[in-house]
Write an enzyme that holds these catalytic residues in place. Structure first.
Site, PDB file in Angstrom:
ATOM      1  CB  SER A  63      20.644  -6.013  -0.767  1.00  0.00           C
ATOM      2  OG  SER A  63      19.290  -6.367  -0.601  1.00  0.00           O
ATOM      3  CB  CYS A  64      20.258 -10.593  -3.775  1.00  0.00           C
ATOM      4  SG  CYS A  64      20.192 -11.835  -2.459  1.00  0.00           S
ATOM      5  N   GLY A  65      17.474 -10.718  -3.726  1.00  0.00           N
ATOM      6  CA  GLY A  65      16.077 -11.050  -3.504  1.00  0.00           C
ATOM      7  C   GLY A  65      15.831 -11.638  -2.128  1.00  0.00           C
TER       8      GLY A  65
END
Length: 288
Positions: free
Chosen positions: A238-240
């Site tokens: 996951s990330c932004g």
């Protein structure tokens, strides 16, 4: 091919093959507003000869309120087909710094069935700095028919993530920087809460490369394991907004870890909702 990862090629390898039939080069550069770089303008000014520009925002779901969400198979096939890309091509993608947005394009092509997709180690910034060939000439494109073979099992949905957070059925590797992960820094997008998903571990994408080059396998393994990730178990990245999560996916795949998915909505979706659990501060260790 680059020595340590089966998914990267080095500049010498690519330069020796410029103009070869069946080789498609794609500039997949994309930047955050804070980076103050215009990917398309840079491409128009200079790109690797023969490269086509892939717009990360255009090759996304037009009906999604989230940024550059994975498009439908049909939309993706139409978009890359209009770029003259065939699923039979050997594809090399690159971005400016090396491992920022190019892995997202690499991941998309792979989950759409094109496994002969690679990333240029070092990126275009290093290519230019070394005095390798560049051009401002528009690339001549003959549209083609792209046959996509989508693997939905490599994508995690919001429902999947709610279940994972509740049951710890998979590990979560969050690629954002430490300040955003702990909540010490505000999110760049308005209306998004700060912090991380319960149980998530922080594997900043920037820690996985050095001077635009992907780290060796030994160093990748150390970064990931030091973050508290067990490489023998399932992992969701996951990330932004789903872009730099693919850098972690690339590192995992380089290490032979294939039981992984990417959470496409990422923190923009999770942190933008009011009913999803959010924690702040450093990740909890198993001992805690």
């Amino acid at each position: 091919m680059a020595e340590d990862s089966p998914f990267t090629v080095d500049a010498d390898w690519l330069q020796a093959r410029l103009g070869e039939p069946g080789l498609t080069i794609i500039d997949a550069s994309w930047y955050l507003p804070a980076q103050k770089r215009d990917a398309r303008a840079e491409y128009n000014a200079a790109h690797i000869p023969g490269a086509r520009f892939l717009d990360q925002d255009a090759v996304s779901d037009p009906d999604s309120a989230l940024p550059h969400t994975l498009p439908s198979t049909r939309h993706f096939a139409q978009y890359v087909g209009s770029m003259g890309v065939s699923a039979d091509d050997t594809i090399v993608v690159y971005d400016g710094p090396g491992f920022f947005s190019a892995p997202r394009a690499w991941w998309m092509f792979r989950i759409m069935g094109v496994f002969q997709t690679y990333i240029l180690d070092g990126g275009f910034d290093a290519w230019k700095a070394a005095g390798r060939p560049v051009t401002a000439e528009p690339t001549k494109i003959a549209p083609s028919v792209f046959h996509a073979d989508f693997d939905a099992g490599r994508v995690a949905s919001l429902a999947d993530m709610r279940r994972i957070v509740e049951t710890s059925a998979s590990q979560i590797a969050d690629a954002r920087g430490p300040g955003r992960f702990t909540g010490a820094e505000p999110e760049p997008r308005a209306g998004i809460r700060s912090g991380h998903m319960p149980g998530a571990r922080n594997v900043p994408y920037s820690a996985l490369s050095e001077n635009g080059m992907l780290l060796s396998k030994d160093r990748l393994r150390k970064v990931i394991e030091d973050a508290g990730i067990d490489l023998s178990k399932p992992i969701v990245t996951s990330c932004g907004s789903g872009v730099t999560a693919a850098v972690v996916t690339l590192a995992l795949e380089t290490l032979g870890h294939t039981d992984n998915r990417l959470y496409d909505g990422s923190w923009t979706e999770w942190g933008g909702l009011s009913d999803t659990p959010v924690v702040t501060g450093p990740a909890k260790t198993a001992k805690e």
